[in-house]
Scaffold this motif. Sequence first.
Motif, PDB file in Angstrom:
ATOM      1  N   GLY C 104       0.802  -1.224   0.000  1.00 20.87           N
ATOM      2  CA  GLY C 104       0.000   0.000   0.000  1.00 20.87           C
ATOM      3  C   GLY C 104       0.830   1.268   0.000  1.00 20.87           C
ATOM      4  N   ILE C 105       1.948   1.224  -0.724  1.00 29.68           N
ATOM      5  CA  ILE C 105       2.796   2.408  -0.813  1.00 29.68           C
ATOM      6  C   ILE C 105       2.464   3.161  -2.087  1.00 29.68           C
ATOM      7  CG2 ILE C 105       5.181   3.200  -1.065  1.00 29.68           C
ATOM      8  CD1 ILE C 105       5.987   0.656   0.510  1.00 29.68           C
ATOM      9  N   LYS C 106       2.314   4.455  -1.980  1.00 25.05           N
ATOM     10  CA  LYS C 106       1.959   5.260  -3.148  1.00 25.05           C
ATOM     11  C   LYS C 106       3.195   5.873  -3.779  1.00 25.05           C
ATOM     12  CE  LYS C 106      -2.231   4.203  -2.977  1.00 25.05           C
ATOM     13  NZ  LYS C 106      -2.527   3.104  -3.922  1.00 25.05           N
ATOM     14  N   LEU C 107       3.080   6.224  -5.019  1.00 18.57           N
ATOM     15  CA  LEU C 107       4.222   6.768  -5.748  1.00 18.57           C
ATOM     16  C   LEU C 107       4.759   8.041  -5.099  1.00 18.57           C
ATOM     17  CD1 LEU C 107       5.883   6.022  -8.185  1.00 18.57           C
ATOM     18  CD2 LEU C 107       4.445   7.494  -9.595  1.00 18.57           C
ATOM     19  N   GLY C 108       3.853   8.790  -4.501  1.00 20.17           N
ATOM     20  CA  GLY C 108       4.277  10.047  -3.876  1.00 20.17           C
ATOM     21  C   GLY C 108       5.350   9.829  -2.826  1.00 20.17           C
ATOM     22  N   GLU C 109       5.245   8.749  -2.080  1.00 17.90           N
ATOM     23  CA  GLU C 109       6.224   8.472  -1.032  1.00 17.90           C
ATOM     24  C   GLU C 109       7.610   8.227  -1.617  1.00 17.90           C
ATOM     25  OE1 GLU C 109       4.777   5.840   2.192  1.00 17.90           O
ATOM     26  OE2 GLU C 109       2.944   5.621   1.004  1.00 17.90           O
ATOM     27  N   ILE C 110       7.623   7.570  -2.777  1.00 18.95           N
ATOM     28  CA  ILE C 110       8.895   7.329  -3.462  1.00 18.95           C
ATOM     29  C   ILE C 110       9.533   8.658  -3.828  1.00 18.95           C
ATOM     30  CG2 ILE C 110      10.008   6.188  -5.409  1.00 18.95           C
ATOM     31  CD1 ILE C 110       8.551   4.241  -3.680  1.00 18.95           C
ATOM     32  N   GLU C 111       8.703   9.529  -4.360  1.00 17.67           N
ATOM     33  CA  GLU C 111       9.225  10.823  -4.811  1.00 17.67           C
ATOM     34  C   GLU C 111       9.840  11.600  -3.656  1.00 17.67           C
ATOM     35  OE1 GLU C 111       5.693  12.280  -6.582  1.00 17.67           O
ATOM     36  OE2 GLU C 111       5.925  11.053  -8.394  1.00 17.67           O
ATOM     37  N   ASP C 112       9.188  11.565  -2.498  1.00 18.88           N
ATOM     38  CA  ASP C 112       9.738  12.243  -1.326  1.00 18.88           C
ATOM     39  C   ASP C 112      11.112  11.690  -0.985  1.00 18.88           C
ATOM     40  OD1 ASP C 112       7.367  13.530  -1.324  1.00 18.88           O
ATOM     41  OD2 ASP C 112       6.509  12.439   0.372  1.00 18.88           O
TER      42      ASP C 112
ATOM     43  N   GLU D 111       7.663   7.211 -13.192  1.00 18.79           N
ATOM     44  CA  GLU D 111       6.251   7.590 -13.086  1.00 18.79           C
ATOM     45  C   GLU D 111       5.472   7.152 -14.309  1.00 18.79           C
ATOM     46  OE1 GLU D 111       6.838  11.700 -12.405  1.00 18.79           O
ATOM     47  OE2 GLU D 111       7.384  11.440 -10.294  1.00 18.79           O
ATOM     48  N   ASP D 112       6.088   7.324 -15.479  1.00 18.80           N
ATOM     49  CA  ASP D 112       5.420   6.879 -16.698  1.00 18.80           C
ATOM     50  C   ASP D 112       5.132   5.389 -16.640  1.00 18.80           C
ATOM     51  OD1 ASP D 112       5.724   9.441 -17.474  1.00 18.80           O
ATOM     52  OD2 ASP D 112       7.361   9.084 -18.876  1.00 18.80           O
ATOM     53  N   TYR D 113       6.156   4.640 -16.252  1.00 19.24           N
ATOM     54  CA  TYR D 113       5.989   3.189 -16.171  1.00 19.24           C
ATOM     55  C   TYR D 113       4.927   2.811 -15.152  1.00 19.24           C
ATOM     56  CZ  TYR D 113       9.071   0.561 -19.165  1.00 19.24           C
ATOM     57  OH  TYR D 113       9.620  -0.071 -20.247  1.00 19.24           O
ATOM     58  N   TYR D 114       4.870   3.595 -14.109  1.00 19.82           N
ATOM     59  CA  TYR D 114       3.903   3.280 -13.050  1.00 19.82           C
ATOM     60  C   TYR D 114       2.479   3.409 -13.569  1.00 19.82           C
ATOM     61  CZ  TYR D 114       1.809   3.058  -8.414  1.00 19.82           C
ATOM     62  OH  TYR D 114       1.072   2.687  -7.323  1.00 19.82           O
TER      63      TYR D 114
END
Lengths: 128, 128, 128, 128
Positions: C104-112, D111-114
Amino acid sequence: MEFKGEQPIYIQIADYIRRKILKEKWSAEERIPSIRDMAVRMEVNPNTVARAYSLLQDENIIFNKRGIGYFIQEGARSQVMERQKEEFFEDVLPELFKKMQLLGIKLGEIEDYYDEFEMSEGANEIIQ
Amino acid sequence: MEFKGEQPIYIQIADYIRRKILKEKWSAEERIPSIRDMAVRMEVNPNTVARAYSLLQDENIIFNKRGIGYFIQEGARSQVMERQKEEFFEDVLPELFKKMQLLGIKLGEIEDYYDEFEMSEGANEIIQ
Amino acid sequence: MEFKGEQPIYIQIADYIRRKILKEKWSAEERIPSIRDMAVRMEVNPNTVARAYSLLQDENIIFNKRGIGYFIQEGARSQVMERQKEEFFEDVLPELFKKMQLLGIKLGEIEDYYDEFEMSEGANEIIQ
Amino acid sequence: MEFKGEQPIYIQIADYIRRKILKEKWSAEERIPSIRDMAVRMEVNPNTVARAYSLLQDENIIFNKRGIGYFIQEGARSQVMERQKEEFFEDVLPELFKKMQLLGIKLGEIEDYYDEFEMSEGANEIIQ
DNA sequence: GTGGTCTAGACCACC
DNA sequence: GTGGTCTAGACCACA
């Protein structure tokens, strides 16, 4: 000159010279390039050429005049021819036949390929 | 097993296994002897056998089940056959023809030798 | 050089060389250290280095000049880059995304985290 | 069940169970298949399953009632979740970023791949 | 039991 | 000097 990875370079150089003799590009009593010249031409260490020459000398295919250079032996061509034919019929062919048997290849297929090969032969003739 | 001096032992072992597969002595999914067994049988160090097996695994001819052993891959035979035929027609034959040309050997001579070879074939059949 | 316990040493050496190539510390046609030198430098047995080199040679990343040493292949960098990118996008990323989904990890967390990582990047730059 | 060659089978089995728990297919106090059943189902040696169970037991994810079977621990899910998140952010991500840096991959490409991945997600959902 | 890795040391061919 | 092969023996993880 390009060398194949499999065989030692000094062997390949010796073969190159044997081919020259067989094709009568170099004939009896003719002087062949000095070790240094050959090494430069082939982009190879002189020691390697020396080894090839030494091998051919042991086989009585070339001989050395000290301080002058290496020369093709009298009768070198027929001798090389002899040896290679013997090797061809006693080693190469039996091995070939064994492989054909293993892979289920019939003689007819060889003949077909041979015809094809003869067609495109012209090109090969030019290469040294 | 007897090894020829020319080629590395691990290559000869790999060839031995390829022949087994070609002759259908070992077929797909079948387990081959463990590294240690093979080493004992061939009177060779296990490392050497391991190297042969690893080579064949890279070529997708055998595969490993962890802790269990090595097995013949599905389709190994046709793949080996394929590869060796390709090599035969694209490498071995052209080289052979070039040599024949160089030595002035005609195809007819090959055919004669082939007949002779077929006569004495019985003996070879026995050798594994 | 320090080795991690997880992966075989010879793999880590191969990776080390791939990184050298990617970072253009070693470029095409350049000679890499001899097996023995590398072994001393890495405090490892020569056989282990030989295994790494042999692996890279199979992958056409380096090649051997007989009696001289190993050299970086022409086009090695782009080939390594290619392979690793392919692996990254086809294996690593999908696996990552699956794990993110599972946790349940969102992409936003990766970006941070990425921003944070970029901040401290300077330190990494120094490590060879 | 198919196993990847890289990782030990018992680890893969443990992971399989962790996923079951994360996805809430198996919940607290629920009995999981016996070692033998699991072994049959996975076509694996019972010892291997036993090892996986023992690993999970050491991690307090499952527990054993002697003579009855193995059960999911209370709080197993949140514990697994916790551990894997920690590993994700402290090990997986930094490694990922290092690789991206080495290969010159920008976050935008991820992000694109996601987005692409999310599209095709439906299919994956079905697989256990 | 299986294979995988690593070391130490030797010998050899090649350049 | 270079790499390639092989042995002997050890240790480890895995099934």
